[in-house]
Design a protein around this motif. Structure first.
Motif, PDB file in Angstrom:
ATOM      1  N   ILE A 226       0.568  -5.589   4.461  1.00  0.00           N
ATOM      2  CA  ILE A 226      -0.823  -5.312   4.139  1.00  0.00           C
ATOM      3  C   ILE A 226      -1.323  -4.164   5.010  1.00  0.00           C
ATOM      4  CG2 ILE A 226      -3.137  -6.303   3.950  1.00  0.00           C
ATOM      5  CD1 ILE A 226      -1.772  -9.060   3.880  1.00  0.00           C
ATOM      6  N   ASP A 227      -1.828  -3.128   4.362  1.00  0.00           N
ATOM      7  CA  ASP A 227      -2.299  -1.945   5.063  1.00  0.00           C
ATOM      8  C   ASP A 227      -3.394  -2.312   6.071  1.00  0.00           C
ATOM      9  OD1 ASP A 227      -3.886   0.693   5.421  1.00  0.00           O
ATOM     10  OD2 ASP A 227      -2.124   1.307   4.290  1.00  0.00           O
ATOM     11  N   HIS A 228      -3.349  -1.653   7.217  1.00  0.00           N
ATOM     12  CA  HIS A 228      -4.351  -1.927   8.259  1.00  0.00           C
ATOM     13  C   HIS A 228      -5.770  -1.737   7.744  1.00  0.00           C
ATOM     14  CE1 HIS A 228      -6.199  -2.159  12.206  1.00  0.00           C
ATOM     15  NE2 HIS A 228      -6.819  -1.023  11.955  1.00  0.00           N
ATOM     16  N   GLU A 229      -5.999  -0.736   6.902  1.00  0.00           N
ATOM     17  CA  GLU A 229      -7.341  -0.486   6.371  1.00  0.00           C
ATOM     18  C   GLU A 229      -7.799  -1.630   5.478  1.00  0.00           C
ATOM     19  OE1 GLU A 229     -10.980   1.265   5.863  1.00  0.00           O
ATOM     20  OE2 GLU A 229      -9.385   1.751   7.289  1.00  0.00           O
ATOM     21  N   VAL A 230      -6.870  -2.196   4.725  1.00  0.00           N
ATOM     22  CA  VAL A 230      -7.195  -3.358   3.885  1.00  0.00           C
ATOM     23  C   VAL A 230      -7.610  -4.527   4.766  1.00  0.00           C
ATOM     24  CG1 VAL A 230      -6.299  -5.017   2.206  1.00  0.00           C
ATOM     25  CG2 VAL A 230      -5.599  -2.613   2.080  1.00  0.00           C
TER      26      VAL A 230
ATOM     27  N   VAL B  70       1.252  -3.534  -4.244  1.00  0.00           N
ATOM     28  CA  VAL B  70       0.193  -2.751  -4.866  1.00  0.00           C
ATOM     29  C   VAL B  70      -0.027  -1.461  -4.087  1.00  0.00           C
ATOM     30  CG1 VAL B  70      -2.298  -2.687  -5.310  1.00  0.00           C
ATOM     31  CG2 VAL B  70      -0.981  -4.732  -5.877  1.00  0.00           C
ATOM     32  N   LEU B  71      -0.156  -0.362  -4.815  1.00  0.00           N
ATOM     33  CA  LEU B  71      -0.463   0.935  -4.217  1.00  0.00           C
ATOM     34  C   LEU B  71      -1.843   1.376  -4.687  1.00  0.00           C
ATOM     35  CD1 LEU B  71       2.914   2.832  -4.762  1.00  0.00           C
ATOM     36  CD2 LEU B  71       2.196   1.520  -2.764  1.00  0.00           C
ATOM     37  N   SER B  72      -2.664   1.838  -3.762  1.00  0.00           N
ATOM     38  CA  SER B  72      -4.022   2.217  -4.145  1.00  0.00           C
ATOM     39  C   SER B  72      -4.511   3.405  -3.331  1.00  0.00           C
ATOM     40  CB  SER B  72      -4.970   1.029  -3.946  1.00  0.00           C
ATOM     41  OG  SER B  72      -6.292   1.377  -4.272  1.00  0.00           O
ATOM     42  N   GLN B  73      -5.365   4.194  -3.951  1.00  0.00           N
ATOM     43  CA  GLN B  73      -6.005   5.290  -3.240  1.00  0.00           C
ATOM     44  C   GLN B  73      -7.095   4.747  -2.319  1.00  0.00           C
ATOM     45  OE1 GLN B  73      -4.763   8.435  -3.986  1.00  0.00           O
ATOM     46  NE2 GLN B  73      -5.864   9.211  -2.201  1.00  0.00           N
ATOM     47  N   TYR B  74      -7.705   3.652  -2.755  1.00  0.00           N
ATOM     48  CA  TYR B  74      -8.786   3.016  -2.017  1.00  0.00           C
ATOM     49  C   TYR B  74      -8.538   1.508  -1.952  1.00  0.00           C
ATOM     50  CZ  TYR B  74     -10.811   7.385  -3.720  1.00  0.00           C
ATOM     51  OH  TYR B  74     -11.022   8.699  -4.034  1.00  0.00           O
ATOM     52  N   VAL B  75      -9.327   0.816  -1.142  1.00  0.00           N
ATOM     53  CA  VAL B  75      -9.247  -0.639  -1.064  1.00  0.00           C
ATOM     54  C   VAL B  75     -10.163  -1.230  -2.126  1.00  0.00           C
ATOM     55  CG1 VAL B  75      -9.609  -2.680   0.357  1.00  0.00           C
ATOM     56  CG2 VAL B  75      -8.836  -0.555   1.423  1.00  0.00           C
ATOM     57  N   GLU B  76      -9.571  -1.891  -3.115  1.00  0.00           N
ATOM     58  CA  GLU B  76     -10.343  -2.571  -4.149  1.00  0.00           C
ATOM     59  C   GLU B  76     -10.563  -4.002  -3.657  1.00  0.00           C
ATOM     60  OE1 GLU B  76     -11.445  -0.994  -6.681  1.00  0.00           O
ATOM     61  OE2 GLU B  76     -10.246   0.840  -6.671  1.00  0.00           O
TER      62      GLU B  76
END
Length: 214
Positions: free
Chosen positions: A130-134, A81-87
């Motif tokens: 998994i992105d660190h911000e997520v 999944v690619l996202s501008q923000y963390v949903e």
């Protein structure tokens, strides 16, 4: 490798397709909405689906919900999944459905071609990215995390495991020896009670525990 791309932005969709082609990865379908994604994965049974979170008609979370449904219709379908923000809500649902073959990256990561391609291959092979911000935001939502018994260094190692890094890559990131990382990983498995299993990889199970989803 065969992939399906679901992204409403023509420029990004074409850009990702060309980037993958340069790496010898074949895009069997490139679509712009959730319904088309579901049709494409059922028809092509790809090795990976790359999905934008926000797609038509409301541009909120259609892509992520479609990704969850795609994994229901095609069990074990790897999804990045690619996202501008963390949903947060649907990210939790996606990961809780099984972290094997799941990735969640912020779109800014696509700019780092080597990192993005590595994530694509890792997720397609059944790993996680998994992105660190997520990870940070999901940790904040946890009321009680089952990794409380881990040391600070072990938590750092497990956090890097959640991002999909190998032991060698973790050692390089933390500037420690490979042997030290192997020892930390062994301690993590032992403290979390993760015995060897034929049906589920212990690294994946450790990631779920880290995110308080397992």
């Amino acid at each position: 490798m065969r992939v399906v791309i679901a992204e409403d932005s023509v420029l990004l969709r074409v850009g990702v397709e060309r980037l993958l082609a340069d790496e010898g990865i074949d895009t069997v379908a490139a679509v712009e909405d959730g319904e088309a994604l579901l049709a494409a994965v059922e028809e092509h049974r790809p090795d990976l689906a790359i999905v934008d979170v926000r797609m038509p008609p409301s541009f909120t979370d259609e892509g992520l919900r479609a990704a969850i449904e795609a994994r229901r219709r095609v069990p074990n379908l790897p999804v990045l999944v690619l996202s501008q923000y963390v949903e947060e809500r649907y990210a939790v649902e996606l990961l809780a459905g099984g972290a094997s073959g799941v990735g969640y990256l912020l779109k800014e990561r696509v700019a780092d071609v080597s990192e993005f391609v590595a994530a694509v291959r890792r997720v397609a092979e059944g790993g996680t990215s998994i992105d660190h911000e997520v990870i940070t935001q999901l940790m904040v939502r946890s009321k009680r995390n089952p990794v409380d018994s881990l040391t600070q260094r072990e938590r750092e190692v497990l956090g890097l495991m959640a991002q999909g890094l190998s032991n060698a890559a973790i050692a390089k990131s933390l500037v420690v020896s490979d042997g030290a990382v192997e020892k930390h990983v062994g301690n993590i498995f032992a403290k979390l009670g993760l015995e060897p299993s034929n049906s589920e990889h212990r690294r994946v199970r450790a990631v779920l525990a880290f995110l308080n989803l397992g």
